[in-house]
Design an enzyme around this catalytic site. Structure first.
Site, mmCIF file in Angstrom:
data_model
loop_
_atom_site.group_PDB
_atom_site.id
_atom_site.type_symbol
_atom_site.label_atom_id
_atom_site.label_comp_id
_atom_site.label_asym_id
_atom_site.label_seq_id
_atom_site.Cartn_x
_atom_site.Cartn_y
_atom_site.Cartn_z
ATOM 1 N N VAL A 117 0.847 -1.197 0.000
ATOM 2 C CA VAL A 117 0.000 0.000 0.000
ATOM 3 C C VAL A 117 0.884 1.249 0.000
ATOM 4 C CG1 VAL A 117 -1.796 1.315 1.215
ATOM 5 C CG2 VAL A 117 -1.886 -1.197 1.199
ATOM 6 N N CYS A 118 1.640 1.434 1.064
ATOM 7 C CA CYS A 118 2.365 2.684 1.284
ATOM 8 C C CYS A 118 3.592 2.842 0.392
ATOM 9 C CB CYS A 118 2.769 2.797 2.751
ATOM 10 S SG CYS A 118 1.355 2.685 3.868
ATOM 11 N N THR A 119 4.132 1.748 -0.094
ATOM 12 C CA THR A 119 5.312 1.816 -0.957
ATOM 13 C C THR A 119 4.936 1.786 -2.434
ATOM 14 O OG1 THR A 119 6.549 0.621 0.741
ATOM 15 C CG2 THR A 119 7.591 0.811 -1.404
#
Length: 194
Positions: A117-119
């Site tokens: 998600v965040c990367t």
């Protein structure tokens, strides 16, 4: 033939959502390893004067605060971290995008939690905006091994390099007898299993 390796002079380090809550969600790698690797990237950035951008999402929710060790390693960057208010793709947050742009660096070294998600989304966006990206896979993790594998594959397919903490640190060092190499030796040494 050029290897197009990243250097301290042309790179920036982006660490995304290494927060108490998000870190507790990782099931694809040991918490202690991910934490040590993310902190090593921050230490290397400070040692080599590489721009370091830290960001968090919803610190007052389940994601929790940024790991406090970042305050010891990079106090100014910790204080100036971009605190997003729910934007999933950090590159869609104008403050984060501006901070990345302000580094003036074309090469981005990215690690985040979670990788799926965040990367993945900031990496895809950065590539689309013309940056070269290396994702430090072992300085992040996901809720499952499969999710991590899928995220790495998607980023690689889009053109990101997938690397490890040790690999990117030695790429930045190039030679242990240089000033950069000498500064990185103790940081790399901290990562050697005992």
């Amino acid at each position: 033939m050029s290897l197009n390796l990243f250097t301290p002079e042309d790179s920036a380090v982006l660490l995304i959502d290494h927060q108490v809550g998000t870190m507790s969600w990782i099931r694809s790698a040991p918490f202690a390893d991910v934490k040590a690797n993310a902190l090593a990237l921050a230490k290397a950035a400070r040692a080599l004067d590489i721009p370091l951008v830290l960001t968090t999402s919803l610190e007052d929710h389940a994601q929790g605060p940024l790991l406090e060790e970042f305050q010891q390693v990079a106090p100014a960057e910790f204080a100036d971290r971009i605190q997003r208010v729910g934007v999933v793709n950090a590159m869609d947050d104008p403050n984060f995008a501006d901070a990345v742009r302000a580094t003036g660096r074309q090469n981005l070294i990215i690690a985040g939690v979670t990788n799926d998600v965040c990367t993945v989304y900031p990496t895809l966006t950065a590539l689309d905006r013309g940056h070269r990206v290396q994702v430090v896979a072992d300085a992040g993790g996901s809720m499952s091994t499969l999710a991590d594998e899928v995220a790495r594959q998607r980023m690689a397919n889009a053109g990101a390099g997938i690397t490890s903490t040790n690999m990117i640190l030695t790429e930045l060092a190039r030679h242990w007898a240089t000033p950069a190499g000498e500064k990185l030796i103790p940081i790399v040494g901290e990562l050697i299993p005992t």
